[in-house]
Design a protein around this motif. Structure first.
Motif, PDB file in Angstrom:
ATOM      1  N   VAL A  74      20.362 -31.513  -2.150  1.00 34.65           N
ATOM      2  CA  VAL A  74      20.998 -30.229  -1.838  1.00 34.65           C
ATOM      3  C   VAL A  74      21.338 -30.157  -0.351  1.00 34.65           C
ATOM      4  CG1 VAL A  74      19.876 -28.976  -3.732  1.00 34.65           C
ATOM      5  CG2 VAL A  74      18.775 -29.053  -1.499  1.00 34.65           C
ATOM      6  N   MET A  75      22.345 -29.348  -0.031  1.00 40.04           N
ATOM      7  CA  MET A  75      22.740 -29.093   1.351  1.00 40.04           C
ATOM      8  C   MET A  75      22.573 -27.599   1.618  1.00 40.04           C
ATOM      9  SD  MET A  75      23.561 -31.978   2.708  1.00 40.04           S
ATOM     10  CE  MET A  75      24.432 -31.506   4.187  1.00 40.04           C
ATOM     11  N   PHE A  76      21.941 -27.267   2.729  1.00 39.97           N
ATOM     12  CA  PHE A  76      21.652 -25.879   3.050  1.00 39.97           C
ATOM     13  C   PHE A  76      22.926 -25.049   3.193  1.00 39.97           C
ATOM     14  CE2 PHE A  76      19.684 -22.664   6.120  1.00 39.97           C
ATOM     15  CZ  PHE A  76      19.062 -21.953   5.110  1.00 39.97           C
ATOM     16  N   ASN A  77      23.976 -25.609   3.797  1.00 38.98           N
ATOM     17  CA  ASN A  77      25.230 -24.861   3.937  1.00 38.98           C
ATOM     18  C   ASN A  77      25.860 -24.533   2.584  1.00 38.98           C
ATOM     19  OD1 ASN A  77      25.236 -25.298   6.896  1.00 38.98           O
ATOM     20  ND2 ASN A  77      27.380 -24.707   6.701  1.00 38.98           N
ATOM     21  N   ASP A  78      25.694 -25.412   1.607  1.00 40.63           N
ATOM     22  CA  ASP A  78      26.302 -25.187   0.288  1.00 40.63           C
ATOM     23  C   ASP A  78      25.645 -24.033  -0.449  1.00 40.63           C
ATOM     24  OD1 ASP A  78      27.929 -27.344   0.833  1.00 40.63           O
ATOM     25  OD2 ASP A  78      26.819 -28.732  -0.460  1.00 40.63           O
ATOM     26  N   THR A  79      24.325 -23.955  -0.379  1.00 40.79           N
ATOM     27  CA  THR A  79      23.570 -22.906  -1.077  1.00 40.79           C
ATOM     28  C   THR A  79      22.412 -22.469  -0.188  1.00 40.79           C
ATOM     29  OG1 THR A  79      24.072 -24.089  -3.127  1.00 40.79           O
ATOM     30  CG2 THR A  79      22.521 -22.267  -3.282  1.00 40.79           C
ATOM     31  N   PRO A  80      22.672 -21.573   0.765  1.00 40.39           N
ATOM     32  CA  PRO A  80      21.596 -21.150   1.670  1.00 40.39           C
ATOM     33  C   PRO A  80      20.693 -20.098   1.026  1.00 40.39           C
ATOM     34  CG  PRO A  80      23.656 -20.125   2.326  1.00 40.39           C
ATOM     35  CD  PRO A  80      23.967 -21.024   1.151  1.00 40.39           C
ATOM     36  N   ASP A  81      19.749 -20.573   0.221  1.00 42.87           N
ATOM     37  CA  ASP A  81      18.808 -19.658  -0.419  1.00 42.87           C
ATOM     38  C   ASP A  81      17.410 -20.274  -0.426  1.00 42.87           C
ATOM     39  OD1 ASP A  81      18.691 -21.480  -2.601  1.00 42.87           O
ATOM     40  OD2 ASP A  81      20.147 -20.332  -3.751  1.00 42.87           O
ATOM     41  N   TYR A 104      21.716 -24.622   9.380  1.00 45.68           N
ATOM     42  CA  TYR A 104      22.995 -24.119   8.880  1.00 45.68           C
ATOM     43  C   TYR A 104      24.022 -24.394   9.969  1.00 45.68           C
ATOM     44  CZ  TYR A 104      26.321 -21.051   6.538  1.00 45.68           C
ATOM     45  OH  TYR A 104      27.415 -20.556   5.882  1.00 45.68           O
ATOM     46  N   ILE A 105      25.051 -25.164   9.626  1.00 45.21           N
ATOM     47  CA  ILE A 105      26.034 -25.542  10.635  1.00 45.21           C
ATOM     48  C   ILE A 105      27.249 -24.610  10.607  1.00 45.21           C
ATOM     49  CG2 ILE A 105      25.281 -27.952  10.663  1.00 45.21           C
ATOM     50  CD1 ILE A 105      27.832 -28.607   9.038  1.00 45.21           C
ATOM     51  N   THR A 106      28.064 -24.725  11.623  1.00 44.38           N
ATOM     52  CA  THR A 106      29.257 -23.907  11.795  1.00 44.38           C
ATOM     53  C   THR A 106      30.023 -23.753  10.497  1.00 44.38           C
ATOM     54  OG1 THR A 106      29.431 -24.623  14.090  1.00 44.38           O
ATOM     55  CG2 THR A 106      31.421 -23.720  13.085  1.00 44.38           C
ATOM     56  N   ALA A 107      30.267 -22.487  10.131  1.00 45.48           N
ATOM     57  CA  ALA A 107      31.038 -22.156   8.934  1.00 45.48           C
ATOM     58  C   ALA A 107      31.802 -20.863   9.219  1.00 45.48           C
ATOM     59  CB  ALA A 107      30.117 -21.984   7.733  1.00 45.48           C
ATOM     60  N   TYR A 112      26.296 -17.466   8.042  1.00 45.24           N
ATOM     61  CA  TYR A 112      24.956 -17.803   8.490  1.00 45.24           C
ATOM     62  C   TYR A 112      23.948 -16.694   8.173  1.00 45.24           C
ATOM     63  CZ  TYR A 112      25.644 -14.794  12.556  1.00 45.24           C
ATOM     64  OH  TYR A 112      25.878 -13.721  13.365  1.00 45.24           O
ATOM     65  N   SER A 113      24.423 -15.478   7.900  1.00 46.93           N
ATOM     66  CA  SER A 113      23.494 -14.383   7.580  1.00 46.93           C
ATOM     67  C   SER A 113      22.728 -14.684   6.288  1.00 46.93           C
ATOM     68  CB  SER A 113      24.224 -13.044   7.484  1.00 46.93           C
ATOM     69  OG  SER A 113      25.140 -13.050   6.417  1.00 46.93           O
ATOM     70  N   ASP A 114      23.347 -15.409   5.351  1.00 52.19           N
ATOM     71  CA  ASP A 114      22.636 -15.829   4.135  1.00 52.19           C
ATOM     72  C   ASP A 114      21.510 -16.804   4.485  1.00 52.19           C
ATOM     73  OD1 ASP A 114      24.302 -14.276   2.549  1.00 52.19           O
ATOM     74  OD2 ASP A 114      25.646 -15.952   2.086  1.00 52.19           O
ATOM     75  N   ALA A 115      21.756 -17.674   5.466  1.00 55.24           N
ATOM     76  CA  ALA A 115      20.725 -18.618   5.904  1.00 55.24           C
ATOM     77  C   ALA A 115      19.556 -17.865   6.536  1.00 55.24           C
ATOM     78  CB  ALA A 115      21.315 -19.625   6.885  1.00 55.24           C
ATOM     79  N   LEU A 116      19.852 -16.855   7.340  1.00 53.37           N
ATOM     80  CA  LEU A 116      18.800 -16.046   7.953  1.00 53.37           C
ATOM     81  C   LEU A 116      17.961 -15.358   6.873  1.00 53.37           C
ATOM     82  CD1 LEU A 116      20.830 -14.358  10.842  1.00 53.37           C
ATOM     83  CD2 LEU A 116      19.137 -16.181  11.074  1.00 53.37           C
ATOM     84  N   ALA A 117      18.637 -14.774   5.889  1.00 48.45           N
ATOM     85  CA  ALA A 117      17.939 -14.077   4.804  1.00 48.45           C
ATOM     86  C   ALA A 117      17.095 -15.041   3.977  1.00 48.45           C
ATOM     87  CB  ALA A 117      18.944 -13.347   3.911  1.00 48.45           C
ATOM     88  N   HIS A 131      17.499 -23.145  11.963  1.00 49.74           N
ATOM     89  CA  HIS A 131      18.287 -23.691  13.064  1.00 49.74           C
ATOM     90  C   HIS A 131      19.744 -23.365  12.763  1.00 49.74           C
ATOM     91  CE1 HIS A 131      19.477 -27.488  15.579  1.00 49.74           C
ATOM     92  NE2 HIS A 131      20.156 -26.418  15.924  1.00 49.74           N
ATOM     93  N   LEU A 132      20.340 -22.522  13.599  1.00 49.21           N
ATOM     94  CA  LEU A 132      21.772 -22.232  13.478  1.00 49.21           C
ATOM     95  C   LEU A 132      22.497 -23.117  14.476  1.00 49.21           C
ATOM     96  CD1 LEU A 132      21.799 -18.334  13.233  1.00 49.21           C
ATOM     97  CD2 LEU A 132      21.868 -20.012  11.382  1.00 49.21           C
ATOM     98  N   GLU A 133      23.236 -24.062  13.951  1.00 49.56           N
ATOM     99  CA  GLU A 133      24.004 -24.975  14.787  1.00 49.56           C
ATOM    100  C   GLU A 133      25.447 -24.483  14.781  1.00 49.56           C
ATOM    101  OE1 GLU A 133      24.694 -29.743  15.448  1.00 49.56           O
ATOM    102  OE2 GLU A 133      23.712 -29.058  13.626  1.00 49.56           O
ATOM    103  N   GLY A 134      25.724 -23.531  15.658  1.00 51.18           N
ATOM    104  CA  GLY A 134      27.017 -22.879  15.703  1.00 51.18           C
ATOM    105  C   GLY A 134      26.954 -21.575  14.943  1.00 51.18           C
TER     106      GLY A 134
END
Length: 184
Positions: A74-81, A104-107, A112-117, A131-134
């Motif tokens: 899995v990739m965190f950017n694809d499904t940040p949950d 979570y990289i630049t999108a 990125y708010s989904d990654a934070l949640a 880690h927010l990369e961008g």
């Protein structure tokens, strides 16, 4: 809650290690006994000094991964949950990683708010934060980041970031942030 209640481990136990790596690049110590009380190492001594509850060929510190974009298929950017984070953490454990910061990289927009949640929904010591990369990087030096998603930090972004309680490693271009945005 005591560690023993969370893990079904006794409050005090000892481990015998044929080789003990203590970290810092130091050579391994041979035939050692590590005594643990309430989840903390309280003594390291020669194995002959006492009883051990378990024996391992090698005992070493766990790794910490501060930038893990994906693992376990899995990739965190694809499904940040939280489920993605759990799968990443489980896959990382196989290689000896004890703690992670899902990255979570630049999108586009504020995805990125989904990654934070997702990180906020995770409990347990293995998830150190996010880690927010961008996307607050230099448009002149985007590296591998999609230049069309790089942007300046705005008031809405700052509100989202500040609400996350400090469990963030933020990669940004400081020259792209207005000084008034970083003072709170």
């Amino acid at each position: 809650m005591a560690l023993s209640e969370r893990t079904n481990m006794p409050d005090r136990y000892a481990i015998r290690a044929e080789l003990l790596f203590t970290g810092g690049g130091r050579p391994a110590l041979a035939d050692q006994r590590v005594e643990i009380e309430n989840g903390r190492i309280v003594a390291i001594d020669d194995a002959a000094s006492g009883h051990a509850d378990a024996r391992f060929d090698i005992l070493a510190p766990g790794f910490i991964d501060l930038q893990i974009n994906g693992a376990g298929g899995v990739m965190f950017n694809d499904t940040p949950d939280a489920q993605t984070i759990a799968r990443m953490a489980a896959a990382a454990r196989i290689g000896g990683t004890c703690h992670i910061m899902p990255t979570y990289i630049t999108a586009a927009g504020t995805g990125y708010s989904d990654a934070l949640a997702a990180v906020a929904a995770c409990s347990g010591p293995e998830i150190l934060g996010v880690h927010l990369e961008g996307p607050f990087l230099s448009p002149e030096k985007p590296g591998v980041h999609p230049a069309d998603h790089i942007r300046r930090l705005d008031a809405e972004d700052m509100t989202l970031l500040l609400a996350h309680c400090g469990r963030i490693l933020l990669t940004l271009a400081p020259e792209e942030v207005e000084p008034s945005r970083v003072q709170t």
